[in-house]
Design an enzyme around this catalytic site. Structure first.
Site, short mmCIF file in Angstrom:
data_model
loop_
_atom_site.label_atom_id
_atom_site.label_comp_id
_atom_site.label_asym_id
_atom_site.label_seq_id
_atom_site.Cartn_x
_atom_site.Cartn_y
_atom_site.Cartn_z
CG HIS A 124 39.25 45.21 47.27
ND1 HIS A 124 38.52 45.69 46.21
CD2 HIS A 124 39.05 43.86 47.26
CE1 HIS A 124 37.93 44.70 45.59
NE2 HIS A 124 38.23 43.57 46.21
CD GLU A 156 42.38 44.28 44.61
OE1 GLU A 156 43.23 43.43 44.29
OE2 GLU A 156 41.53 44.07 45.49
CB THR A 172 40.59 53.80 48.37
OG1 THR A 172 39.21 53.49 48.15
CG2 THR A 172 40.71 55.22 48.91
CG ASP A 173 38.24 48.95 44.70
OD1 ASP A 173 38.69 48.16 45.55
OD2 ASP A 173 37.30 48.66 43.94
CG ASP A 174 41.94 51.31 40.23
OD1 ASP A 174 42.38 50.59 39.34
OD2 ASP A 174 40.79 51.79 40.20
#
Length: 638
Positions: free
Chosen positions: A455, A384, A379-381
């Site tokens: 994020h 972003e 989920t972080d990538d």
């Protein structure tokens, strides 16, 4: 600040941004991506040397280059640490000593005597971590009888059962499955030396009381080990075959597993123990892919070096670099921007993955960290990359919009029940795996964290979902997890500066006012922790020593994180001006920044990362946002 100073400052920032954009563009691959080097510690190199010894594939010249790198990282006190400026670490020093003995360094060599003396003074080999004991058991320097184990029968547990493999974080899951085979077969390929100089003779610690949780699991482990000594039976053979099939099903196109070193090397060992020859296509691909993770330094003083990256981060680096270019004023239809966007669009993951155990009906549409990792998008990538791509003026706008809509749906669907987001799995919050004696390295689960949740919340807000129930629950989670001092903990970056730098912009984007008590508390915390040189820094020791929280030498990336929070909070006074001046003053003539200290985190308290690209992209990001606020004319890059 006088008007003349303000104008001069604006010109300095514009010049810094122009130089930074030129520098970043010069590092872009012709295919559109960026990838910086990713530095960790010498256990990667020591374990690679041990792996090649066990498999019988040592190349002497390669081994000596790796050994030379390990020697170059030794501290004056004889130890090796886990990040620049860190105190020595026992397990890292033990593994480095063994690797250098394997490379032929004599036991009485001065550097090894210093290392052994330091090890004994800090508890000896007896106190090393479980994984270190396992590596040494592979080469006959420790006993498998003294290693905790995970039985391969764990493969039979359904996904609702306690301690099933899907209760572990994806990185731990991909490690324990192959280790269940290795610890059951207990291979030994002896080396021609012993570990006596590292031993103190201290007897094993007594078990915790039976009525304690730790005591129960310790005794359970004793039983499992005794069971493992029994002759292989049909049930165990079936479990091991099922584990091997699970491993093979998750091998990536580059030959690896999850794009990270631990599951990669343990999967190689597990398949080797299951009878797969080194000429088998899966093994050949695995070893060839691992070779691609080496960084060669041919012109180092003292001779060529090589070191192994624990993982590679091209998707993450490209998403951040694209966002930084756009923040710095690069036109949204710039050819380099479009090349990066096209590469990212092609990397979107549409394959099934382990995350579907918790979210079986959610269509795949995320991005992962590495070149080849279709099983574990995160989920972080994804958040972003969405934030970067939404700013691109792509000629095929419909293609971009479709990719973004699918990615947002996937990411929102990965929200955990408590309102936050973990990186790779939803609701991966059971504490039971952390109780096992096997897990003395921490971080074996993937619960929601402030930085990842922030994020995702920021992405949702900018995608027009600020008023959705999911976003509001995410905001509530962030507000509930603010530290008492006004900061936020950083799971994947160092540490409270990273968490705070992520959360404040997310809260403001989601509609939390800049006068909200949580935002003001964060600003006060940042003001309190600004260094005299105008920058910010936080030592990685803050993960286990609160005296270091928000304290440390200034770094470009951490200074930028603080500034991103302050700019989002509407700050425009001396604190911000001093931070901006620090970034401008520390920029190199070529447009880049230097950053020796690590500011990335793998496992808090245990494993840290030096991201080469952080020192470039985050200062650009902060300077770009500042310039857009203060410049009377639109800021455009070259």
């Amino acid at each position: 600040m006088t008007a003349e100073t303000a104008v001069r400052g604006t010109r300095d920032v514009a010049a810094a941004l122009e130089a930074a954009v030129v520098h970043l563009k010069s590092r872009q691959h012709p295919d559109g991506w960026w990838k910086g080097e990713l530095a960790t510690n010498v256990t990667m190199d020591a374990e690679d040397m041990l792996l090649r010894h066990v498999l019988g594939i040592v190349v002497p010249d390669d081994q000596e280059r790796s050994a030379r790198f390990i020697r170059s990282q030794q501290r004056p006190d004889g130890s090796w640490g886990d990040f620049p400026g860190a105190p020595g670490t026992l397990s890292t020093t033990v593994e480095a000593w063994v690797a250098l003995r394997l490379a032929g360094d004599p036991e009485d060599a001065e550097h090894l005597v210093r290392a052994a003396t330091w090890v004994r003074a800090h508890g000896g080999l007896e106190k090393a971590r479980v994984f270190t004991h396992m590596w040494l058991s592979l080469v006959g320097l420790w006993s498998w009888d003294e290693c905790p184990t995970v039985p391969p029968e764990i493969m039979f547990l359904p996904s609702w059962a306690p301690l099933n493999i899907y209760q572990w974080g994806c990185w731990a899951r991909q490690t324990i499955v192959p280790l269940s085979i290795v610890s059951s077969t207990r291979p030994v390929v002896p080396v021609a030396f012993d570990a006596a100089p590292l031993l103190t003779g201290t007897p094993p610690a007594r078990l915790d009381p039976l009525w304690s949780v730790a005591g129960v699991f310790q005794r359970l482990d004793v039983g499992v080990r005794l069971f493992g000594k029994l002759p292989l039976n049909p049930l165990r053979r079936t479990a091991m075959r099922q584990a091997a099939e699970w491993i093979l099903a998750r091998q990536e196109a580059d030959g690896g597993w999850g794009g990270i070193q631990p599951p990669w090397v343990y999967s190689i060992l597990a398949l080797w123990q299951m009878g797969y020859s080194l000429e088998h296509p899966a093994m050949r691909a695995a070893l060839a892919g691992l070779d691609d993770f080496f960084v060669e330094v041919p012109d180092a003083p003292g001779g060529p070096l090589r070191w192994l990256e624990a993982c590679q981060s091209p998707v993450w680096d490209t998403g951040l670099s694209l966002a930084a270019l756009l923040e710095a004023g690069t036109p949204a239809d710039d050819p380099d921007v479009l090349r990066a966007a096209d590469w990212l669009l092609a990397e979107q993951v549409t394959a099934a993955g382990d995350w579907q155990v918790q979210r079986p009906d959610l269509p795949s549409a995320g991005w992962s960290f590495e070149f080849a990792n279709d099983v574990y998008p995160d989920t972080d990538d994804t958040a972003e990359v969405v934030l970067a791509l939404r700013g691109v003026a792509h000629p095929d706008a419909a293609r971009v919009r479709t990719a973004l809509d699918r990615a947002v749906t996937w990411t929102v669907g990965m929200q955990s029940r408590d309102g936050g987001w973990g990186a790779f799995d939803a609701d991966n919050t059971s504490r039971m795996p952390t109780r096992l004696p096997f897990c003395d390295f921490g971080n074996v689960i993937d619960p929601p964290s402030a930085d990842v949740t922030a994020h995702v919340v920021e992405m949702m807000a900018l995608e027009g979902l600020a008023d959705s129930a999911e976003c509001r629950r995410g905001v509530r989670w962030l507000l509930d997890h603010q530290e008492a001092d006004g900061s936020w903990f950083g799971r994947w970056g160092a540490n409270h500066l990273y968490g705070t730098g992520a959360v404040v912009p997310a809260l403001v984007a989601a509609g939390v006012g800049t006068d909200h008590a949580a935002v003001r508390a964060a600003v006060a915390w940042l003001e309190e922790h600004q260094n005299l040189d105008g920058g910010w820094g936080e030592d990685l020791r803050s993960y286990h020593d609160k005296a270091w929280v928000g304290r440390g030498d200034s770094t470009p990336s951490q200074t930028a994180w603080a500034l991103l929070a302050l700019l989002a909070a509407g700050e425009d006074g001396p604190m911000v001006e001093r931070g901006i001046a620090h970034l401008v003053a520390t920029q190199r003539p070529d447009g880049g920044w230097d950053e020796e200290l690590y500011t990335g985190t793998g496992f808090p308290g245990y494993f840290y990362i030096g991201y080469e690209m952080y020192r470039q992209v985050f200062p650009m990001w902060a300077l770009g946002r500042y310039a857009r606020r203060t410049s009377p004319e639109p800021v455009e890059g070259p």
